[in-house]
Scaffold this motif. Structure first.
Motif, PDB file in Angstrom:
ATOM      1  N   THR A 200       0.843  -1.237  -0.014  1.00  0.00           N
ATOM      2  CA  THR A 200      -0.027   0.021  -0.058  1.00  0.00           C
ATOM      3  C   THR A 200       0.876   1.236   0.126  1.00  0.00           C
ATOM      4  O   THR A 200       0.375   2.472  -0.035  1.00  0.00           O
TER       5      THR A 200
ATOM      6  N   GLN B 136       3.639   3.410  -1.705  1.00  0.00           N
ATOM      7  CA  GLN B 136       4.437   3.638  -2.908  1.00  0.00           C
ATOM      8  C   GLN B 136       4.895   5.132  -3.078  1.00  0.00           C
ATOM      9  O   GLN B 136       4.391   5.893  -2.204  1.00  0.00           O
TER      10      GLN B 136
ATOM     11  N   ASN C 134       0.099   6.531   0.039  1.00  0.00           N
ATOM     12  CA  ASN C 134      -0.174   5.341   0.872  1.00  0.00           C
ATOM     13  C   ASN C 134      -1.812   5.168   1.057  1.00  0.00           C
ATOM     14  O   ASN C 134      -2.389   5.811   1.486  1.00  0.00           O
ATOM     15  N   SER C 135      -2.065   3.789   0.438  1.00  0.00           N
ATOM     16  CA  SER C 135      -3.645   3.304   0.654  1.00  0.00           C
ATOM     17  C   SER C 135      -4.321   4.544  -0.195  1.00  0.00           C
ATOM     18  O   SER C 135      -5.392   4.820   0.271  1.00  0.00           O
ATOM     19  N   GLY C 136      -3.897   5.066  -1.195  1.00  0.00           N
ATOM     20  CA  GLY C 136      -4.580   5.952  -1.992  1.00  0.00           C
ATOM     21  C   GLY C 136      -4.419   7.366  -1.738  1.00  0.00           C
ATOM     22  O   GLY C 136      -4.851   8.381  -2.125  1.00  0.00           O
TER      23      GLY C 136
END
Length: 744
Positions: free
Chosen positions: A191, A193, A209-211
């Motif tokens: 999650t 990146q 992180n997690s969108g």
């Protein structure tokens, strides 16, 4: 060749951002990295830029200059073996080398605001306008803390490399980055990146992180070619966290590396800065001169604050900061002889000038420079405050008020002192001064019995130093609010006992004095009832109130008749309290009871709070009692680094501050040495033994400041047992402040 030297350094920017690491350049803590950005000044510190992993190629031979601990216990690479020297002044400077080459690296964290014609560029979006120092007319070195509409927050660090050698070299710099809260480690996972966007001699980076998009920041450089090469580095080891029983593994991400071809004498400067790249590049170009100019700007800022000679390296005045390559011939206080600053009687008063002997002015400048690292801007109150310590503390009301005389009054930063006092007075509620401010919208935290009393004591010292009676008139309603709340009762059952005039409190599950550790719902040192230093502060406060009411009546602020009556009433109460303070006297021990508990039992533990009670501006104890207390405190509590928090002969004494968090918490106020307490000890000694030499050798504490733990600062605590290993926060505001207050 250096041993693996894990002594530390810290750089700050006046907004809560910091950089920190070790002499050997190895990371040993969660709090080590080159850019912890305070996203909500001075809080929200987020690690964005950990470090650059450097290697140098000369004549086909490649050497790694970095040093890393790994989770399996290995140390690799071992660049510290090539480290020839390290110096903290004027900026952290490392020199690596072999027979045919030498590479110097320097770091600087510039002050955290800058002028800008485009609001919002280069900083954290939606940040309020920061304070700007403006020369004062009230003193040679005072500072106004005023917002400037043309300023913006700026969180950045500059890195400068210089190569010397006989042959061309290739410097490779691999970026290691993160996005995580400064208290916790980063762990690689699907999650998390990082995106990167390349530009002309710069790369913009942002975590996803997690969108959720993270904080944008960018790295730029004066020369070199950047190669994207995304890779994770897993399981860095953090041995200091292992010792503390905390998370001790870290994963760092590398988006790529920079290749720089260096001829002998060449240099490269890099800047990591929070925010998207500035569209006004023409106003802020990174050049070969940027680093030297930034160091000169920092020296100019400190010169304006403290009244130093502009461009001076110290008392000798040998050249300017910008002459030549920084650090080559710099004579710094870290190696300066301090042997003559041993025992003796420093001046008692908060002097309006800084009479540090000329031969030691470099040391004095280093102390003042250290003090400035704790002065920060708090966005939520739009004003100045004091970071209690690095790395992990925020601003605390009690710590700030105790430290303020050393941080602001002695160096004549009167506007700073006034601003802090005004801010805390503004937030007085229920007769209590906040012990902590929230980082977002909300009420401050009022969990201290003594912050309000320290506010009065520090206000008194400020008025004694400045004679600023207009400010007294402005703040006198706050003083009266505190008085009325203590007399009438307020939170935590804080109330004056009508029978003896002493202040008592009883709030189960909390700890309201400076000995404030709570484990679960159980205070380690509860001190319910009537603590001795609280009532000494209450006595001093009543004396101040009587003096101030009389002063205001003479100056015709308000009704002279009413103020005169108030002055008389405060004086009568002070006399009542002075008489009742004798309840704390333990004639068998020749010491003061630490607390009179709610059921009227006496706590007879030998603690430094008795010394605190003797050290205030107004003291309610006799000369004989003061001498007896100091004799026992000298024998039981005094160490080369401050006072123990408990007598070693006490069954609850813990001589080492180590282990997991609960073990450390149980030792925090049960034997650990507190450096800041040397100040109250000195003030008490000067009061009761004015003709005798101080039984304290400054040299170990000065050596600690110059050469140990965090170079150029003073630790929070030390082990109670010899050899008194430094512990806790590596740089503590009130530790530095109390040395400044007395080592003149």
């Amino acid at each position: 060749m250096f041993d693996l030297d894990t002594r530390e350094w810290v750089l700050t920017n006046g907004l809560g951002s910091f950089a920190s690491g070790t002499v050997s350049d190895v990371r040993t803590r969660t709090y080590h990295g080159w850019l912890f950005a305070a996203t909500n000044p001075p809080s929200g510190q987020t690690l964005l830029f950990s470090h650059l992993e450097a290697s140098l190629e000369v004549l086909g031979s490649v050497v790694a200059l970095g040093t890393n601990f790994w989770g399996n216990g290995q140390i690799e690479p071992t660049g510290y073996e090539l480290l020839r020297s390290f110096d903290i002044n004027p900026v952290p400077t490392w020199i690596w080398g072999q027979d045919n080459w030498q590479l110097t690296r320097q770091l600087l964290m510039p002050y955290g605001w800058e002028e800008s014609s485009e609001w919002g560029q280069g900083g954290i979006s939606n940040a309020p306008c920061p304070m700007t120092p403006v020369a004062s007319t009230e003193g040679t070195s005072a500072t106004h803390w005023l917002p400037n509409a043309h300023s913006q927050f700026c969180h950045r660090i500059l890195i400068h490399y210089r190569y010397e050698g006989s042959d061309t070299a290739i410097l490779r710099l691999r970026l290691l980055i993160a996005e995580r809260d400064f208290h916790h480690q980063q762990t690689a996972g699907p999650t998390l990146q990082f995106s990167q966007m390349l530009g002309q001699q710069q790369v913009c980076l942002q975590a996803i992180n997690s969108g959720r998009f993270g904080i944008p920041w960018h790295l730029r450089w004066t020369q070199g070619n950047y190669q994207p090469d995304a890779v994770w580095y897993w399981h860095y080891g953090l041995p200091e966290e292992t010792k503390r029983g905390l998370g001790d593994k870290e994963d760092l991400y590398s988006p790529g590396y920079l290749i720089v071809i260096l001829q002998p004498g060449d240099a490269v400067t890099l800047e990591a800065r929070v925010g998207f790249p500035d569209s006004m590049l023409g106003l802020n170009v990174l050049t070969a001169k940027t680093f030297v100019e930034a160091v000169e700007a920092e020296q100019e800022r400190l010169s304006q604050i403290f009244g130093w000679n502009k461009g001076s390296r110290g008392a000798e005045g040998q050249g300017s900061w910008g002459s030549g390559e920084l650090g080559n011939n710099y004579e710094c206080p870290m190696s300066h002889d301090t042997s003559r600053l041993k025992s003796g009687n420093p001046p008692t008063a908060l002097a309006p000038q800084c009479p540090m002997p000329h031969a030691h002015s470099l040391l004095w400048q280093q102390l003042l420079k250290a003090s400035d690292q704790f002065i920060v801007y708090r966005a939520s109150i739009a004003g100045p405050t004091v970071i209690a310590g690095y790395h992990w503390f925020n601003d605390w009301g009690r710590d700030t008020l105790i430290a303020l005389p050393g941080l602001a009054l002695v160096p004549q930063r009167f506007d700073l002192a006034k601003g802090v006092l005004r801010t805390f007075g503004h937030y007085c509620r229920y007769g209590l001064i906040p012990n902590a401010f929230p980082d977002v919208n909300g009420e401050p935290i009022y969990n201290s019995i003594d912050a309000a009393l320290w506010w009065i004591e520090t206000l008194g010292l400020y008025l004694e130093a400045t004679q600023d009676w207009n400010f007294l008139a402005e703040q006198f309603p706050v003083v009266q609010q505190i008085y009325k709340a203590f007399v009438g009762g307020t939170h935590f059952n804080i109330q004056v006992d009508a029978t003896d005039g002493l202040v008592s409190w009883d709030g189960r599950g909390v700890a309201l004095t400076w000995m404030d550790v709570v484990i679960g719902a159980h205070p380690v040192t509860p001190r319910y009832g009537k603590p001795v230093e609280i009532n000494a502060l209450w006595y001093s406060a009543l004396c101040w109130l009587s003096q101030w009411a009389e002063r205001l009546s003479q100056l015709e602020y308000g009704s002279p008749v009413r103020l005169t009556k108030q002055a008389r009433r405060y004086a009568q109460q002070a006399q009542h309290v002075k008489t009742s303070l004798q309840k704390f006297w333990n004639p068998q021990l020749g010491y003061l009871y630490d607390t009179i508990e709610p059921d009227d039992r006496r706590n007879f533990q030998i603690r430094p709070n008795a010394v605190l009670a003797l050290s205030l501006h107004h003291c309610g104890f006799s000369e004989q009692q003061g001498c007896q207390v100091l004799d026992l405190a000298t024998a039981s509590l005094l160490t080369p680094y401050g006072l123990r928090s408990l007598d070693p002969g006490d069954p609850e004494y813990k001589g080492k501050y180590q282990g997991n968090q609960e073990q450390r918490d149980r030792a925090y106020h049960q034997g650990s040495v507190w450096a800041w307490l040397i100040g109250p000890y000195i003030r008490a000694w000067q009061r009761f033994y004015p003709q005798q030499s101080l039984p304290f050798d400054w040299q170990p504490l000065l050596d600690h400041f110059l050469l140990d733990a965090c170079l150029g600062s003073i630790s929070e605590i030390f082990d109670g047992d010899s050899p008194h290993t430094p512990r806790g926060a590596i740089a503590q505001a009130w530790s530095v402040a109390e040395v400044i207050r007395h080592i003149q």
